[in-house]
Design a protein around this motif. Sequence first.
Motif, PDB file in Angstrom:
ATOM      1  N   ALA A  58       5.751  10.709   7.607  1.00 24.81           N
ATOM      2  CA  ALA A  58       6.252  10.177   8.882  1.00 24.81           C
ATOM      3  C   ALA A  58       7.763   9.973   8.863  1.00 24.81           C
ATOM      4  N   GLY A  59       8.422  10.331   7.750  1.00 21.51           N
ATOM      5  CA  GLY A  59       9.870  10.157   7.654  1.00 21.51           C
ATOM      6  C   GLY A  59      10.276   8.728   7.388  1.00 21.51           C
ATOM      7  N   MET A  60       9.405   7.976   6.718  1.00 22.15           N
ATOM      8  CA  MET A  60       9.667   6.566   6.439  1.00 22.15           C
ATOM      9  C   MET A  60       9.638   6.287   4.925  1.00 22.15           C
ATOM     10  N   PRO A  61      10.563   6.900   4.174  1.00 23.32           N
ATOM     11  CA  PRO A  61      10.541   6.713   2.723  1.00 23.32           C
ATOM     12  C   PRO A  61      10.847   5.282   2.283  1.00 23.32           C
ATOM     13  N   PHE A  62      11.614   4.541   3.073  1.00 22.50           N
ATOM     14  CA  PHE A  62      11.876   3.141   2.719  1.00 22.50           C
ATOM     15  C   PHE A  62      10.569   2.357   2.671  1.00 22.50           C
ATOM     16  N   HIS A  63       9.705   2.612   3.626  1.00 22.07           N
ATOM     17  CA  HIS A  63       8.428   1.913   3.693  1.00 22.07           C
ATOM     18  C   HIS A  63       7.489   2.391   2.581  1.00 22.07           C
ATOM     19  N   ALA A  64       7.569   3.683   2.243  1.00 19.94           N
ATOM     20  CA  ALA A  64       6.782   4.202   1.113  1.00 19.94           C
ATOM     21  C   ALA A  64       7.229   3.528  -0.183  1.00 19.94           C
ATOM     22  N   HIS A  65       8.520   3.291  -0.309  1.00 25.44           N
ATOM     23  CA  HIS A  65       9.045   2.598  -1.489  1.00 25.44           C
ATOM     24  C   HIS A  65       8.413   1.212  -1.631  1.00 25.44           C
ATOM     25  N   GLU A  66       8.210   0.523  -0.516  1.00 24.34           N
ATOM     26  CA  GLU A  66       7.591  -0.807  -0.574  1.00 24.34           C
ATOM     27  C   GLU A  66       6.147  -0.727  -1.053  1.00 24.34           C
ATOM     28  N   VAL A  67       5.430   0.327  -0.687  1.00 19.87           N
ATOM     29  CA  VAL A  67       4.057   0.525  -1.153  1.00 19.87           C
ATOM     30  C   VAL A  67       4.062   0.770  -2.660  1.00 19.87           C
ATOM     31  N   PHE A  68       4.969   1.620  -3.124  1.00 14.64           N
ATOM     32  CA  PHE A  68       5.075   1.881  -4.569  1.00 14.64           C
ATOM     33  C   PHE A  68       5.489   0.619  -5.320  1.00 14.64           C
ATOM     34  N   GLU A  69       6.353  -0.168  -4.717  1.00  9.75           N
ATOM     35  CA  GLU A  69       6.802  -1.410  -5.365  1.00  9.75           C
ATOM     36  C   GLU A  69       5.634  -2.372  -5.578  1.00  9.75           C
ATOM     37  N   ASP A  70       4.734  -2.452  -4.600  1.00  6.52           N
ATOM     38  CA  ASP A  70       3.547  -3.292  -4.775  1.00  6.52           C
ATOM     39  C   ASP A  70       2.721  -2.808  -5.968  1.00  6.52           C
ATOM     40  N   ALA A  71       2.551  -1.493  -6.113  1.00  8.12           N
ATOM     41  CA  ALA A  71       1.781  -0.940  -7.238  1.00  8.12           C
ATOM     42  C   ALA A  71       2.497  -1.219  -8.551  1.00  8.12           C
ATOM     43  N   TRP A  72       3.806  -1.113  -8.541  1.00  4.88           N
ATOM     44  CA  TRP A  72       4.608  -1.352  -9.735  1.00  4.88           C
ATOM     45  C   TRP A  72       4.450  -2.807 -10.188  1.00  4.88           C
ATOM     46  N   LYS A  73       4.433  -3.717  -9.247  1.00  5.11           N
ATOM     47  CA  LYS A  73       4.350  -5.139  -9.593  1.00  5.11           C
ATOM     48  C   LYS A  73       2.935  -5.606  -9.911  1.00  5.11           C
ATOM     49  N   SER A  74       1.916  -4.921  -9.366  1.00  9.26           N
ATOM     50  CA  SER A  74       0.545  -5.395  -9.559  1.00  9.26           C
ATOM     51  C   SER A  74      -0.280  -4.532 -10.507  1.00  9.26           C
ATOM     52  N   GLY A  75       0.219  -3.358 -10.832  1.00 10.82           N
ATOM     53  CA  GLY A  75      -0.551  -2.433 -11.655  1.00 10.82           C
ATOM     54  C   GLY A  75      -0.474  -2.740 -13.137  1.00 10.82           C
ATOM     55  N   PRO A  76      -1.200  -1.962 -13.923  1.00 12.77           N
ATOM     56  CA  PRO A  76      -1.191  -2.164 -15.374  1.00 12.77           C
ATOM     57  C   PRO A  76       0.177  -1.817 -15.973  1.00 12.77           C
ATOM     58  N   ASP A  77       0.524  -2.499 -17.046  1.00 11.69           N
ATOM     59  CA  ASP A  77       1.814  -2.277 -17.702  1.00 11.69           C
ATOM     60  C   ASP A  77       2.028  -0.813 -18.080  1.00 11.69           C
TER      61      ASP A  77
END
Length: 166
Positions: A58-77
């Motif tokens: 959809a041309g919204m990479p900033f918002h995709a970054h926020e989704v990845f950030e959630d995975a980075w903070k909540s996912g396994p080390d």
Amino acid sequence: MDETRRDRDTEGRAHNARPRDGLGRPLPYGTPGVERQPEGVVRAPAETVREAQRLLDAGMPFHAHEVFEDAWKSGPDAERELWRGLAQLAVGLTHAARGNTTGGARLLRRGAAAIGDFRGTDPHGIGVGGLICWAEELAGRVEAGAGATAKAGNVDAAVEAPRLRA
């Protein structure tokens, strides 16, 4: 609302409630903006990839970054660098689309380096090798100011969106 003060939550942490455009740039208060991604959402890896791809397309990479950030903070080390690197790729595309060629190229390369250890393993079906090639190629074009999608130094984020799946 007092526009001279930063928005803060009850504990004093910054919470920017300002509306934003599709590339995450702040807009004046009262201006309609693009709905922000909720913060702190814990998703299964497949859902993270699916939602991030939808936003990238959809041309919204900033918002995709926020989704990845959630995975980075909540996912396994063991996967922290994967998700962090993917977030950096999305932010690199964001900066490139905003016309920040130096920051865009730098973040694309940093993200590619961060996911490099996952090359050949394709965790969660993510095509790491293809993403690294995409990031390096786009970083080179952004720095050169070339490309079919360049507009005054910017790239079209939707046209340049990578395919996350292998």
